[in-house]
Design a protein around this motif. Sequence first.
Motif, PDB file in Angstrom:
ATOM      1  N   THR A   1     -44.407 -32.977   6.650  1.00 37.94           N
ATOM      2  CA  THR A   1     -43.291 -33.766   6.107  1.00 37.94           C
ATOM      3  C   THR A   1     -41.974 -33.000   6.253  1.00 37.94           C
ATOM      4  O   THR A   1     -40.946 -33.575   6.633  1.00 37.94           O
ATOM      5  CB  THR A   1     -43.573 -34.095   4.620  1.00 37.94           C
ATOM      6  OG1 THR A   1     -44.759 -34.892   4.571  1.00 37.94           O
ATOM      7  CG2 THR A   1     -42.424 -34.835   3.980  1.00 37.94           C
TER       8      THR A   1
ATOM      9  N   ALA B   1     -38.749 -34.280   8.257  1.00 36.59           N
ATOM     10  CA  ALA B   1     -37.460 -34.499   7.589  1.00 36.59           C
ATOM     11  C   ALA B   1     -36.336 -33.771   8.323  1.00 36.59           C
ATOM     12  O   ALA B   1     -35.278 -34.359   8.606  1.00 36.59           O
ATOM     13  CB  ALA B   1     -37.544 -34.031   6.134  1.00 36.59           C
TER      14      ALA B   1
ATOM     15  N   CYS C   1     -39.970 -40.181   6.031  1.00 41.48           N
ATOM     16  CA  CYS C   1     -38.734 -39.440   6.322  1.00 41.48           C
ATOM     17  C   CYS C   1     -38.020 -39.992   7.543  1.00 41.48           C
ATOM     18  O   CYS C   1     -37.852 -39.306   8.558  1.00 41.48           O
ATOM     19  CB  CYS C   1     -39.046 -37.955   6.509  1.00 41.48           C
ATOM     20  SG  CYS C   1     -39.701 -37.204   5.021  1.00 41.48           S
TER      21      CYS C   1
ATOM     22  N   VAL D   1     -33.107 -39.920   5.546  1.00 40.20           N
ATOM     23  CA  VAL D   1     -32.949 -38.479   5.259  1.00 40.20           C
ATOM     24  C   VAL D   1     -31.670 -37.858   5.831  1.00 40.20           C
ATOM     25  O   VAL D   1     -31.279 -36.771   5.404  1.00 40.20           O
ATOM     26  CB  VAL D   1     -34.173 -37.658   5.769  1.00 40.20           C
ATOM     27  CG1 VAL D   1     -35.458 -38.145   5.120  1.00 40.20           C
ATOM     28  CG2 VAL D   1     -34.290 -37.657   7.289  1.00 40.20           C
TER      29      VAL D   1
ATOM     30  N   LEU E   1     -33.499 -32.587   0.762  1.00 38.55           N
ATOM     31  CA  LEU E   1     -34.762 -33.019   0.167  1.00 38.55           C
ATOM     32  C   LEU E   1     -35.167 -31.994  -0.886  1.00 38.55           C
ATOM     33  O   LEU E   1     -35.313 -30.810  -0.579  1.00 38.55           O
ATOM     34  CB  LEU E   1     -35.794 -33.054   1.293  1.00 38.55           C
ATOM     35  CG  LEU E   1     -37.029 -33.922   1.124  1.00 38.55           C
ATOM     36  CD1 LEU E   1     -36.635 -35.388   1.138  1.00 38.55           C
ATOM     37  CD2 LEU E   1     -38.006 -33.664   2.284  1.00 38.55           C
TER      38      LEU E   1
END
Length: 240
Positions: free
Chosen positions: A28, A32, A84, A89, A94
């Motif tokens: 992740t 992102a 994401c 984003v 984040l």
Amino acid sequence: VFHTPELVPDEVTADCAIAIDVLRATTTMAAALANGADSIQFFSDLDELQRVSESWDAGKRLRAGERGGQKVEHFDLGNSPLECTPDLVRDRRLFISTTNGTRALKKIQTAPIVLTAALTNRETVVRYLLEKQPETVWIVGAGWEGTFALEDTVCAGAIAQRLADQMGCKIGELSGNDELIDAVTLYRHWQTELLELFHHASHGKRLVRLDGHADLKYCSELDTVDILPIQGETGVLVRG
Ligand code: MLT
């Protein structure tokens, strides 16, 4: 190679430490940053995340929280790389806390160089290591609440195998611990069937029960994202 953060010594003596949580935190994080996130601040504690993120411009922050594979209530995001998207984003920080991945990062955050790796950005991490040649590298699998995880170990093996191939040496010449040999052996066996391996993994099964098929597939793909998440100020990852 360390299979869980609990096995990592309190004093981090490595020149470079790499956290791996293939399902799904470090996948992740790579997604992102690759999709334009400004930075990623990681927390083991949800209350601390809430408190620190309060001081950030609301339009420039996203709170991502996962416990037990599920999104934390009232957070903007859970922990799926597929959430994401660039639209969501881009240019935002984040603020993330997950069950195991962010704890692994916390454990190694005092190393001079801190990176995150997943299968998706394996090649970029290897390229960085070949360029910088840090003498001692610790690869730390997030595991699951203190236990070994197949998906993190296979990623550690994928990194080590690629490094050895690029350096033209045998795995034994990398002078790692027994876990390194174990990781490479796992990778060699499953390298063409990583998605199938994830279906045998306990956390893979947990995510499938939570309808996470698409995440499993995304996380099992090798070298799809050219991004190096690297720690800038302590606790914050940026694009390397
Ligand atoms: C974790 O930190 O344990 C994981 O990333 C869990 C998840 O799949 O969200």
